[in-house]
Design a protein around this motif. Structure first.
Motif, PDB file in Angstrom:
ATOM      1  N   ALA A  37       0.837  -1.209   0.000  1.00 33.00           N
ATOM      2  CA  ALA A  37       0.000   0.000   0.000  1.00 33.00           C
ATOM      3  C   ALA A  37       0.869   1.255   0.000  1.00 33.00           C
ATOM      4  CB  ALA A  37      -0.932   0.001   1.211  1.00 33.00           C
ATOM      5  N   LEU A  38       1.918   1.257   0.810  1.00 32.57           N
ATOM      6  CA  LEU A  38       2.821   2.413   0.833  1.00 32.57           C
ATOM      7  C   LEU A  38       3.537   2.590  -0.504  1.00 32.57           C
ATOM      8  CD1 LEU A  38       4.297   2.030   4.425  1.00 32.57           C
ATOM      9  CD2 LEU A  38       2.888   3.933   3.587  1.00 32.57           C
ATOM     10  N   LEU A  39       3.928   1.484  -1.112  1.00 35.22           N
ATOM     11  CA  LEU A  39       4.581   1.567  -2.426  1.00 35.22           C
ATOM     12  C   LEU A  39       3.654   2.182  -3.474  1.00 35.22           C
ATOM     13  CD1 LEU A  39       6.404  -1.878  -2.477  1.00 35.22           C
ATOM     14  CD2 LEU A  39       7.510   0.375  -2.513  1.00 35.22           C
ATOM     15  N   VAL A  40       2.380   1.870  -3.388  1.00 33.00           N
ATOM     16  CA  VAL A  40       1.397   2.432  -4.322  1.00 33.00           C
ATOM     17  C   VAL A  40       1.183   3.919  -4.046  1.00 33.00           C
ATOM     18  CG1 VAL A  40      -1.052   2.351  -4.981  1.00 33.00           C
ATOM     19  CG2 VAL A  40       0.260   0.224  -4.767  1.00 33.00           C
ATOM     20  N   VAL A  41       1.165   4.284  -2.775  1.00 34.21           N
ATOM     21  CA  VAL A  41       0.891   5.671  -2.398  1.00 34.21           C
ATOM     22  C   VAL A  41       1.959   6.634  -2.925  1.00 34.21           C
ATOM     23  CG1 VAL A  41       0.827   7.249  -0.399  1.00 34.21           C
ATOM     24  CG2 VAL A  41      -0.573   5.185  -0.418  1.00 34.21           C
ATOM     25  N   VAL A  78       0.214   1.461 -10.025  1.00 35.07           N
ATOM     26  CA  VAL A  78      -0.351   0.132 -10.283  1.00 35.07           C
ATOM     27  C   VAL A  78       0.772  -0.891 -10.434  1.00 35.07           C
ATOM     28  CG1 VAL A  78      -1.693  -1.257 -11.915  1.00 35.07           C
ATOM     29  CG2 VAL A  78      -2.450   1.064 -11.322  1.00 35.07           C
ATOM     30  N   ALA A  79       1.769  -0.548 -11.234  1.00 31.83           N
ATOM     31  CA  ALA A  79       2.862  -1.479 -11.513  1.00 31.83           C
ATOM     32  C   ALA A  79       3.665  -1.824 -10.263  1.00 31.83           C
ATOM     33  CB  ALA A  79       3.780  -0.904 -12.587  1.00 31.83           C
ATOM     34  N   VAL A  80       3.936  -0.835  -9.416  1.00 34.93           N
ATOM     35  CA  VAL A  80       4.718  -1.115  -8.212  1.00 34.93           C
ATOM     36  C   VAL A  80       3.883  -1.929  -7.217  1.00 34.93           C
ATOM     37  CG1 VAL A  80       4.317   0.943  -6.764  1.00 34.93           C
ATOM     38  CG2 VAL A  80       6.560  -0.107  -6.817  1.00 34.93           C
ATOM     39  N   GLY A  81       2.581  -1.739  -7.227  1.00 39.70           N
ATOM     40  CA  GLY A  81       1.716  -2.572  -6.384  1.00 39.70           C
ATOM     41  C   GLY A  81       1.765  -4.030  -6.809  1.00 39.70           C
ATOM     42  N   GLY A  87       8.366  -9.394  -4.949  1.00 42.97           N
ATOM     43  CA  GLY A  87       9.557  -9.264  -4.129  1.00 42.97           C
ATOM     44  C   GLY A  87      10.347  -7.996  -4.362  1.00 42.97           C
ATOM     45  N   VAL A  88      11.455  -7.905  -3.648  1.00 40.15           N
ATOM     46  CA  VAL A  88      12.282  -6.701  -3.625  1.00 40.15           C
ATOM     47  C   VAL A  88      12.821  -6.345  -5.007  1.00 40.15           C
ATOM     48  CG1 VAL A  88      14.423  -5.708  -2.712  1.00 40.15           C
ATOM     49  CG2 VAL A  88      12.901  -6.982  -1.203  1.00 40.15           C
ATOM     50  N   ALA A  89      13.374  -7.309  -5.718  1.00 43.26           N
ATOM     51  CA  ALA A  89      13.966  -7.027  -7.026  1.00 43.26           C
ATOM     52  C   ALA A  89      12.921  -6.475  -7.994  1.00 43.26           C
ATOM     53  CB  ALA A  89      14.630  -8.273  -7.604  1.00 43.26           C
ATOM     54  N   ALA A  90      11.743  -7.059  -8.004  1.00 43.51           N
ATOM     55  CA  ALA A  90      10.685  -6.580  -8.897  1.00 43.51           C
ATOM     56  C   ALA A  90      10.290  -5.142  -8.564  1.00 43.51           C
ATOM     57  CB  ALA A  90       9.471  -7.512  -8.818  1.00 43.51           C
ATOM     58  N   VAL A  91      10.175  -4.846  -7.272  1.00 44.95           N
ATOM     59  CA  VAL A  91       9.832  -3.487  -6.845  1.00 44.95           C
ATOM     60  C   VAL A  91      10.910  -2.507  -7.296  1.00 44.95           C
ATOM     61  CG1 VAL A  91       9.571  -1.962  -4.840  1.00 44.95           C
ATOM     62  CG2 VAL A  91       8.392  -4.165  -4.893  1.00 44.95           C
ATOM     63  N   LEU A  92      12.175  -2.865  -7.090  1.00 46.06           N
ATOM     64  CA  LEU A  92      13.260  -1.960  -7.475  1.00 46.06           C
ATOM     65  C   LEU A  92      13.301  -1.731  -8.979  1.00 46.06           C
ATOM     66  CD1 LEU A  92      16.154  -3.013  -5.085  1.00 46.06           C
ATOM     67  CD2 LEU A  92      14.787  -0.922  -5.012  1.00 46.06           C
ATOM     68  N   HIS A  93      13.009  -2.750  -9.769  1.00 40.35           N
ATOM     69  CA  HIS A  93      12.974  -2.574 -11.225  1.00 40.35           C
ATOM     70  C   HIS A  93      11.880  -1.582 -11.630  1.00 40.35           C
ATOM     71  CE1 HIS A  93      16.061  -5.165 -12.753  1.00 40.35           C
ATOM     72  NE2 HIS A  93      15.574  -6.245 -12.148  1.00 40.35           N
ATOM     73  N   VAL A  94      10.684  -1.778 -11.110  1.00 42.08           N
ATOM     74  CA  VAL A  94       9.572  -0.890 -11.474  1.00 42.08           C
ATOM     75  C   VAL A  94       9.816   0.516 -10.938  1.00 42.08           C
ATOM     76  CG1 VAL A  94       7.103  -0.421 -11.136  1.00 42.08           C
ATOM     77  CG2 VAL A  94       7.884  -2.741 -11.680  1.00 42.08           C
ATOM     78  N   PHE A  95      10.173   0.617  -9.675  1.00 47.93           N
ATOM     79  CA  PHE A  95      10.414   1.923  -9.073  1.00 47.93           C
ATOM     80  C   PHE A  95      11.552   2.634  -9.798  1.00 47.93           C
ATOM     81  CE2 PHE A  95      11.015   5.119  -5.849  1.00 47.93           C
ATOM     82  CZ  PHE A  95       9.812   5.177  -5.182  1.00 47.93           C
ATOM     83  N   GLY A  96      12.592   1.879 -10.144  1.00 44.46           N
ATOM     84  CA  GLY A  96      13.733   2.453 -10.861  1.00 44.46           C
ATOM     85  C   GLY A  96      13.355   2.972 -12.235  1.00 44.46           C
ATOM     86  N   ALA A  97      12.569   2.196 -12.972  1.00 39.89           N
ATOM     87  CA  ALA A  97      12.139   2.639 -14.309  1.00 39.89           C
ATOM     88  C   ALA A  97      11.303   3.910 -14.192  1.00 39.89           C
ATOM     89  CB  ALA A  97      11.354   1.529 -14.993  1.00 39.89           C
ATOM     90  N   TRP A  98      10.411   3.940 -13.215  1.00 30.66           N
ATOM     91  CA  TRP A  98       9.586   5.137 -13.001  1.00 30.66           C
ATOM     92  C   TRP A  98      10.458   6.331 -12.624  1.00 30.66           C
ATOM     93  CZ3 TRP A  98       8.086   7.058  -7.844  1.00 30.66           C
ATOM     94  CH2 TRP A  98       7.264   8.177  -7.919  1.00 30.66           C
ATOM     95  N   ALA A  99      11.450   6.115 -11.746  1.00 27.81           N
ATOM     96  CA  ALA A  99      12.335   7.197 -11.319  1.00 27.81           C
ATOM     97  C   ALA A  99      13.117   7.777 -12.490  1.00 27.81           C
ATOM     98  CB  ALA A  99      13.287   6.701 -10.230  1.00 27.81           C
ATOM     99  N   VAL A 100      13.560   6.941 -13.406  1.00 27.26           N
ATOM    100  CA  VAL A 100      14.317   7.407 -14.573  1.00 27.26           C
ATOM    101  C   VAL A 100      13.439   8.311 -15.442  1.00 27.26           C
ATOM    102  CG1 VAL A 100      15.339   6.671 -16.775  1.00 27.26           C
ATOM    103  CG2 VAL A 100      15.980   5.515 -14.658  1.00 27.26           C
ATOM    104  N   VAL A 101      12.274   7.824 -15.808  1.00 29.97           N
ATOM    105  CA  VAL A 101      11.425   8.574 -16.740  1.00 29.97           C
ATOM    106  C   VAL A 101      10.825   9.814 -16.074  1.00 29.97           C
ATOM    107  CG1 VAL A 101       9.435   8.450 -18.291  1.00 29.97           C
ATOM    108  CG2 VAL A 101      10.945   6.476 -18.064  1.00 29.97           C
TER     109      VAL A 101
END
Length: 182
Positions: A37-41, A78-81, A87-101
């Protein structure tokens, strides 16, 4: 956008980011429903900020970039949720891609706002540039064994602080209109 509106938006966004970071630092391990939930927020804070920003923008490239960033942040939420369940790696990939763009979009918006009324936007430019670089780092980190979500609290705190600094500079500038160094 008027400097007073931008000041309120930047201050609110910054304070929310720092508050989110504090809560996330305490609640992210293990990944559970609260963590997801926090990751989505967090990207939703960016999406709502973009929507608020959008209301005051005239048609043009800055408006299109802000619309893009709002849509991107909504998709990232939605994607980070979903990634949180992987798991952690999946979250970091999505969060990282979002952070770049979104970091690149933030830099472009900051460059367009460097006029006399809105100041030089240095904190926003730095925050966007760091977001871009850190997003790449998150994707690299996700490939290793030591991947951790601890870095997300640091990311949010840094971004929040830069938004608060920009709000402070806009407030200071509003008090001394002859100063051009914001």
């Amino acid at each position: 956008m008027k400097a007073s509106s931008l000041l309120k938006l930047y201050l609110g966004r910054g304070v929310l980011a720092v508050a989110w970071a504090a809560v996330f630092a305490l609640a992210h391990d293990p990944i559970d429903a609260l963590t997801i939930a926090l990751l989505v927020v967090y990207p939703l804070i960016d999406a709502v900020s973009s929507l608020i920003d959008l209301r005051a923008l005239p048609d043009g490239s800055e408006r299109r970039l802000t619309m893009f960033n709002g849509a991107l942040s909504t998709l990232a939420a939605v994607a980070v949720g979903v990634a949180g369940m992987g798991g952690v790696a999946a979250v970091l990939h999505v969060f990282g891609a979002w952070a770049v763009v979104s970091g690149a979009a933030q830099v472009l918006v900051g460059l367009r706002r460097r006029g006399p009324e809105l100041g030089k936007q240095w904190p926003i430019l730095i925050a966007g540039g760091l977001s871009f670089v850190v997003g790449i780092f998150y994707n690299i980190q996700a490939l290793g064994d030591g991947a951790s979500l601890d870095v997300l609290s640091v990311y949010a705190t840094g971004g929040g602080v830069f938004f608060i600094i920009q709000a402070g500079l806009l407030a200071w500038r509003a008090r001394s209109p002859r100063t051009q160094t914001v």
